[in-house]
Design an enzyme around this catalytic site. Sequence first.
Site, PDB file in Angstrom:
ATOM      1  N   SER A  17       0.690  -1.474   0.251  1.00  0.00           N
ATOM      2  CA  SER A  17       0.014   0.123  -0.240  1.00  0.00           C
ATOM      3  C   SER A  17       0.355   1.107  -0.063  1.00  0.00           C
ATOM      4  O   SER A  17       2.191   1.156   0.762  1.00  0.00           O
ATOM      5  CB  SER A  17      -0.683  -0.175   1.418  1.00  0.00           C
ATOM      6  OG  SER A  17       0.111  -0.399   2.484  1.00  0.00           O
ATOM      7  N   GLY A  55       1.126   5.892  -0.627  1.00  0.00           N
ATOM      8  CA  GLY A  55       0.300   7.145   0.395  1.00  0.00           C
ATOM      9  C   GLY A  55      -1.144   7.084  -0.081  1.00  0.00           C
ATOM     10  O   GLY A  55      -2.095   8.004   1.260  1.00  0.00           O
ATOM     11  N   VAL A  69      -1.796  -1.042  -3.931  1.00  0.00           N
ATOM     12  CA  VAL A  69      -1.071  -1.612  -4.805  1.00  0.00           C
ATOM     13  C   VAL A  69      -0.839  -2.870  -5.302  1.00  0.00           C
ATOM     14  O   VAL A  69      -0.446  -4.289  -4.226  1.00  0.00           O
ATOM     15  CB  VAL A  69       0.385  -1.011  -4.975  1.00  0.00           C
ATOM     16  CG1 VAL A  69       1.362  -1.462  -6.035  1.00  0.00           C
ATOM     17  CG2 VAL A  69       0.682   0.137  -4.590  1.00  0.00           C
ATOM     18  N   LYS A  95      -2.086   0.701  -9.200  1.00  0.00           N
ATOM     19  CA  LYS A  95      -1.952   1.497  -8.278  1.00  0.00           C
ATOM     20  C   LYS A  95      -2.874   2.386  -7.769  1.00  0.00           C
ATOM     21  O   LYS A  95      -4.017   2.794  -7.870  1.00  0.00           O
ATOM     22  CB  LYS A  95      -0.921   2.827  -7.771  1.00  0.00           C
ATOM     23  CG  LYS A  95      -1.362   3.062  -6.072  1.00  0.00           C
ATOM     24  CD  LYS A  95      -0.470   4.470  -6.226  1.00  0.00           C
ATOM     25  CE  LYS A  95      -0.842   5.393  -4.838  1.00  0.00           C
ATOM     26  NZ  LYS A  95       0.029   6.703  -5.041  1.00  0.00           N
ATOM     27  N   ASP A  97       7.337  12.612   0.415  1.00  0.00           N
ATOM     28  CA  ASP A  97       6.807  11.081   1.649  1.00  0.00           C
ATOM     29  C   ASP A  97       7.930  10.607   1.536  1.00  0.00           C
ATOM     30  O   ASP A  97       7.642   9.258   1.133  1.00  0.00           O
ATOM     31  CB  ASP A  97       5.967  10.291   1.468  1.00  0.00           C
ATOM     32  CG  ASP A  97       4.967   9.603   2.777  1.00  0.00           C
ATOM     33  OD1 ASP A  97       5.796   9.567   3.889  1.00  0.00           O
ATOM     34  OD2 ASP A  97       4.664   8.324   2.469  1.00  0.00           O
TER      35      ASP A  97
END
Length: 507
Positions: free
Chosen positions: A15, A17, A21, A36, A133
């Site tokens: 997974s 943000g 996936v 995704k 991120d």
Amino acid sequence: MRIADRYELTEPVGSGGMGQVWAGYDERLDRPVAVKFLKPGLAVEADRQDVVERFRREARITARLDHPGVPTVHDAGVVGNDLYIVMQLVPGTLFADLIAENGPLPVPWVAAIGAQICSVLAAAHAASLVHRDLKPTNLILGPTGLVKVLDFGVAAVLDSDLPKLTGTTDTIGTPTYMAPEQALGSSSVGPRADLYALGCVLYELLVGEPPYLADNALGMLHQHLEAPVPHVADSRDGVPSELDKLIFALLAKDPQNRPESAAIVYRHLLQWATVDLPELGKTPPEHSAADPTSPHRFPFGPLPRDTVARARPAAASTAPMSIPSLEDVHGVRDQALALADEERFGQAADALQTVLRLAAPFYGPGSPEILEARLDYAGMLMLAGDFRTALLTFEQLVADLTVRYGPKHEAVRECRLQVATCQAELGDATEALRTLRDLLRDSPDAAGFPLRTQIAVITAGVGQIDEALRQLDALLDDMRSMFGLDPADIVEVENLQEHLRHLADEN
């Protein structure tokens, strides 16, 4: 599961943000992909139209970032209530796993890794993109040493649209690697927030743990805001003082006290990488990293064998896989043949490679069942156009089949012929001719006729048409003198001879 009438989803691999996936295949173009999806429930929690617009914006932003260190975006769309992006499926080991399995890494490795990340960030920042991120689970190390930065889906455009994309109360990022200004929810989060996260990652690669530790997210954010900046040198010996100062600067609380750009950090990191890295923005494609002189080859040799063996799609499950039975191997071979009937040769090759990776060490690479599966695998590689990998596979098969069945076995001869075919397809006519002539010496007369035809074709292909015609003249004399030969075989060679004569006349 299948979506958009072309993407077959095979297994969830993690997974990101914004959502889950999946690994899958693009049936139309016969290639592996990652798909995704928007995180389940998000479209219910927010205004759907805003979510759809944000998702589409992220797809466009990511698609325009053209860099070998970023997975390629192939497609985006909507299926039912779900939104999806189709991307390149990236093989390799997540940095989080690399750190967990190997602990602190050698300084030259870290410098080479950091420089590659900086190359990606410099390209992204030049395109007005901020990752926001960056962390070990968003970084993957390929088997060749190429670093890829994953999940640019949370990036935002550095303009007045920023509040519209993220929402004033939505903080994007991971607490362990979040810059102080990002933790405060500032709307002016810029490229230097990525540099702060890079400092956290480099610190962790060198020390084995992040610069700050806390029991919960709130405590972690407090550490980023208030705790003294740590020095790498206080937790590890042998780190150059200038590298320690660079990471200390990257971790500065005030963005203005950090290095000015990723390009500057890139140039600083070069001095500790004992390999030659490319000019910024000119990172070579992944396939070139097989060259020992490649800038992505690590200074202490390739990754440890056990790490490479565990290389897998990004964020894939680490659950152990059982050893397949021989019936399972036969089943995968049947599946591969069915895929080949649909011209999905790449997917067929991948399926065979997966089962062989698990089964061959247990049953032995030279067992009859495994040899048959390896022959299927090599054939699928050729049909998929991957002649380089097919060449290596057929060469190893020649050796292993010779050990088991002897040098005159038909399977050995066939593999030697396929070696020559791969060499010719790769443009190495000299080696292809050498391989064919060696095979011809070991072949009976009738079996040698197709080989002689192929030798003539390759000879003509390198511009020696007159020599090829002489070879065909001699071949036809021998074929016409042999009793019981199929006349259609003679006609085929005669047609080839006529074609080459036309070429000679034109030249």
